[in-house]
Motif scaffolding. Structure first.
Motif, PDB file in Angstrom:
ATOM      1  N   THR A 204       0.822  -1.214   0.000  1.00 42.02           N
ATOM      2  CA  THR A 204       0.000   0.000   0.000  1.00 42.02           C
ATOM      3  C   THR A 204       0.857   1.266   0.000  1.00 42.02           C
ATOM      4  OG1 THR A 204      -0.253  -0.124   2.415  1.00 42.02           O
ATOM      5  CG2 THR A 204      -2.037  -1.044   1.054  1.00 42.02           C
ATOM      6  N   VAL A 205       2.005   1.229   0.642  1.00 42.69           N
ATOM      7  CA  VAL A 205       2.901   2.397   0.600  1.00 42.69           C
ATOM      8  C   VAL A 205       3.401   2.615  -0.828  1.00 42.69           C
ATOM      9  CG1 VAL A 205       5.140   3.301   1.361  1.00 42.69           C
ATOM     10  CG2 VAL A 205       3.561   2.318   3.029  1.00 42.69           C
ATOM     11  N   VAL A 206       3.772   1.532  -1.511  1.00 42.92           N
ATOM     12  CA  VAL A 206       4.224   1.645  -2.907  1.00 42.92           C
ATOM     13  C   VAL A 206       3.077   2.113  -3.799  1.00 42.92           C
ATOM     14  CG1 VAL A 206       5.075   0.337  -4.899  1.00 42.92           C
ATOM     15  CG2 VAL A 206       6.103  -0.013  -2.642  1.00 42.92           C
ATOM     16  N   VAL A 207       1.891   1.556  -3.610  1.00 48.65           N
ATOM     17  CA  VAL A 207       0.726   1.985  -4.399  1.00 48.65           C
ATOM     18  C   VAL A 207       0.481   3.481  -4.189  1.00 48.65           C
ATOM     19  CG1 VAL A 207      -1.815   1.826  -4.526  1.00 48.65           C
ATOM     20  CG2 VAL A 207      -0.421  -0.254  -4.561  1.00 48.65           C
ATOM     21  N   HIS A 208       0.561   3.924  -2.951  1.00 45.76           N
ATOM     22  CA  HIS A 208       0.307   5.332  -2.647  1.00 45.76           C
ATOM     23  C   HIS A 208       1.377   6.231  -3.266  1.00 45.76           C
ATOM     24  CE1 HIS A 208      -2.433   7.861  -0.439  1.00 45.76           C
ATOM     25  NE2 HIS A 208      -1.406   8.637  -0.131  1.00 45.76           N
ATOM     26  N   TYR A 209       2.608   5.829  -3.144  1.00 42.96           N
ATOM     27  CA  TYR A 209       3.715   6.586  -3.737  1.00 42.96           C
ATOM     28  C   TYR A 209       3.508   6.728  -5.247  1.00 42.96           C
ATOM     29  CZ  TYR A 209       8.364   7.684  -5.481  1.00 42.96           C
ATOM     30  OH  TYR A 209       9.411   8.262  -6.142  1.00 42.96           O
ATOM     31  N   GLU A 210       3.195   5.619  -5.893  1.00 45.07           N
ATOM     32  CA  GLU A 210       2.999   5.637  -7.345  1.00 45.07           C
ATOM     33  C   GLU A 210       1.767   6.456  -7.728  1.00 45.07           C
ATOM     34  OE1 GLU A 210       5.064   4.801  -9.668  1.00 45.07           O
ATOM     35  OE2 GLU A 210       6.511   3.942  -8.268  1.00 45.07           O
ATOM     36  N   ALA A 211       0.712   6.393  -6.934  1.00 41.72           N
ATOM     37  CA  ALA A 211      -0.498   7.173  -7.219  1.00 41.72           C
ATOM     38  C   ALA A 211      -0.200   8.669  -7.141  1.00 41.72           C
ATOM     39  CB  ALA A 211      -1.616   6.802  -6.247  1.00 41.72           C
ATOM     40  N   LEU A 212       0.486   9.092  -6.090  1.00 44.83           N
ATOM     41  CA  LEU A 212       0.802  10.516  -5.954  1.00 44.83           C
ATOM     42  C   LEU A 212       1.797  10.960  -7.016  1.00 44.83           C
ATOM     43  CD1 LEU A 212       0.969  11.022  -2.075  1.00 44.83           C
ATOM     44  CD2 LEU A 212      -0.979  11.260  -3.626  1.00 44.83           C
ATOM     45  N   SER A 213       2.747  10.112  -7.326  1.00 44.68           N
ATOM     46  CA  SER A 213       3.707  10.418  -8.381  1.00 44.68           C
ATOM     47  C   SER A 213       2.996  10.561  -9.728  1.00 44.68           C
ATOM     48  CB  SER A 213       4.765   9.320  -8.443  1.00 44.68           C
ATOM     49  OG  SER A 213       5.691   9.566  -9.464  1.00 44.68           O
ATOM     50  N   GLY A 214       2.076   9.633 -10.001  1.00 44.44           N
ATOM     51  CA  GLY A 214       1.303   9.695 -11.241  1.00 44.44           C
ATOM     52  C   GLY A 214       0.429  10.933 -11.306  1.00 44.44           C
ATOM     53  N   LEU A 215      -0.216  11.269 -10.188  1.00 41.66           N
ATOM     54  CA  LEU A 215      -1.037  12.480 -10.158  1.00 41.66           C
ATOM     55  C   LEU A 215      -0.191  13.717 -10.427  1.00 41.66           C
ATOM     56  CD1 LEU A 215      -3.401  11.768  -7.138  1.00 41.66           C
ATOM     57  CD2 LEU A 215      -4.100  12.165  -9.509  1.00 41.66           C
ATOM     58  N   SER A 216       0.990  13.749  -9.865  1.00 42.55           N
ATOM     59  CA  SER A 216       1.894  14.878 -10.063  1.00 42.55           C
ATOM     60  C   SER A 216       2.259  15.028 -11.544  1.00 42.55           C
ATOM     61  CB  SER A 216       3.146  14.682  -9.213  1.00 42.55           C
ATOM     62  OG  SER A 216       3.961  15.818  -9.268  1.00 42.55           O
ATOM     63  N   ARG A 217       2.563  13.915 -12.183  1.00 39.70           N
ATOM     64  CA  ARG A 217       2.885  13.951 -13.624  1.00 39.70           C
ATOM     65  C   ARG A 217       1.674  14.385 -14.451  1.00 39.70           C
ATOM     66  NH1 ARG A 217       5.539   9.275 -12.185  1.00 39.70           N
ATOM     67  NH2 ARG A 217       3.907   7.947 -13.041  1.00 39.70           N
ATOM     68  N   ILE A 218       0.499  13.888 -14.102  1.00 39.49           N
ATOM     69  CA  ILE A 218      -0.723  14.267 -14.818  1.00 39.49           C
ATOM     70  C   ILE A 218      -0.959  15.771 -14.702  1.00 39.49           C
ATOM     71  CG2 ILE A 218      -3.252  14.103 -14.735  1.00 39.49           C
ATOM     72  CD1 ILE A 218      -2.855  11.106 -14.038  1.00 39.49           C
ATOM     73  N   LEU A 219      -0.784  16.303 -13.506  1.00 39.35           N
ATOM     74  CA  LEU A 219      -1.014  17.729 -13.295  1.00 39.35           C
ATOM     75  C   LEU A 219      -0.045  18.584 -14.103  1.00 39.35           C
ATOM     76  CD1 LEU A 219      -1.657  17.830  -9.447  1.00 39.35           C
ATOM     77  CD2 LEU A 219      -3.353  17.918 -11.291  1.00 39.35           C
ATOM     78  N   GLN A 220       1.199  18.167 -14.161  1.00 43.38           N
ATOM     79  CA  GLN A 220       2.209  18.932 -14.894  1.00 43.38           C
ATOM     80  C   GLN A 220       1.931  18.943 -16.383  1.00 43.38           C
ATOM     81  OE1 GLN A 220       5.883  17.112 -13.735  1.00 43.38           O
ATOM     82  NE2 GLN A 220       5.905  18.087 -11.726  1.00 43.38           N
ATOM     83  N   LYS A 221       1.429  17.854 -16.916  1.00 41.52           N
ATOM     84  CA  LYS A 221       1.200  17.736 -18.359  1.00 41.52           C
ATOM     85  C   LYS A 221      -0.203  18.160 -18.780  1.00 41.52           C
ATOM     86  CE  LYS A 221       4.528  14.019 -18.905  1.00 41.52           C
ATOM     87  NZ  LYS A 221       4.760  12.642 -19.288  1.00 41.52           N
ATOM     88  N   SER A 222      -1.089  18.335 -17.831  1.00 41.61           N
ATOM     89  CA  SER A 222      -2.490  18.600 -18.131  1.00 41.61           C
ATOM     90  C   SER A 222      -2.701  20.011 -18.678  1.00 41.61           C
ATOM     91  CB  SER A 222      -3.331  18.417 -16.871  1.00 41.61           C
ATOM     92  OG  SER A 222      -4.669  18.764 -17.131  1.00 41.61           O
ATOM     93  N   THR A 223      -3.671  20.114 -19.556  1.00 45.12           N
ATOM     94  CA  THR A 223      -4.019  21.423 -20.109  1.00 45.12           C
ATOM     95  C   THR A 223      -5.286  21.982 -19.462  1.00 45.12           C
ATOM     96  OG1 THR A 223      -5.282  20.363 -21.887  1.00 45.12           O
ATOM     97  CG2 THR A 223      -2.963  20.889 -22.336  1.00 45.12           C
ATOM     98  N   ILE A 224      -5.832  21.283 -18.480  1.00 48.27           N
ATOM     99  CA  ILE A 224      -7.030  21.804 -17.805  1.00 48.27           C
ATOM    100  C   ILE A 224      -6.634  22.995 -16.935  1.00 48.27           C
ATOM    101  CG2 ILE A 224      -8.259  19.609 -17.846  1.00 48.27           C
ATOM    102  CD1 ILE A 224      -7.609  19.272 -14.886  1.00 48.27           C
TER     103      ILE A 224
END
Length: 144
Positions: A15-35
């Motif tokens: 669950t710690v790895v899942v959480h780390y990857e989820a937050l990391s993925g969200l961070s990447r999505i936010l940086q690349k997002s055009t919304i």
């Protein structure tokens, strides 16, 4: 005893790895997002809720394996008879709500104890991440 220790620490690490990857993925999505900036906060909130639900499900699977598969413990109270009961117990434990209509017996108490600790840490991590995201993307740093 070894099965209990393995079954206790495996979901914790997972669950710690899942959480780390989820937050990391969200961070990447936010940086690349055009919304627009402010809706990005909603992406984070829904993202962390999804991550927590995934983590709760991992623990529910762990209880199912411990109870039905390895028989290293049981549940008292309103006997858990299906996966929905394991999921409900896991959500109560992860969030430290602890309604208590069912409760672990035997070595499964160790799993539940560490799930609560794990849940507090991961919820705090999500809160911090959400706060930082809101501070960064909320227009003018005001609460309009």
């Amino acid at each position: 005893m070894i099965a209990t220790i393995a079954l206790t620490f495996t979901p914790l690490m997972l669950t710690v790895v899942v959480h780390y990857e989820a937050l990391s993925g969200l961070s990447r999505i936010l940086q690349k997002s055009t919304i627009q900036s402010r809706p990005k906060v909603l992406v984070v909130v829904f993202g962390v809720i999804t991550a927590h639900f995934t983590e709760i499900t991992i623990y529910a699977l762990t209880y199912w394996i411990a109870d039905a598969g390895l028989n290293i413990g049981d549940f008292g109270g309103n006997r858990a008879v299906n996966f929905a009961d394991y999921l409900f117990f896991s959500a109560e434990t992860f969030s430290t709500l602890g309604i208590g209509d069912i409760f672990p017996l035997g070595m499964m108490r160790l799993i539940a104890s560490l799930e609560s600790l794990n849940g507090i840490v991961l919820i705090g991590w999500s809160t911090s991440f959400t706060y930082l995201t809101m501070s960064h993307y909320w227009a003018g740093n005001s609460l309009e």
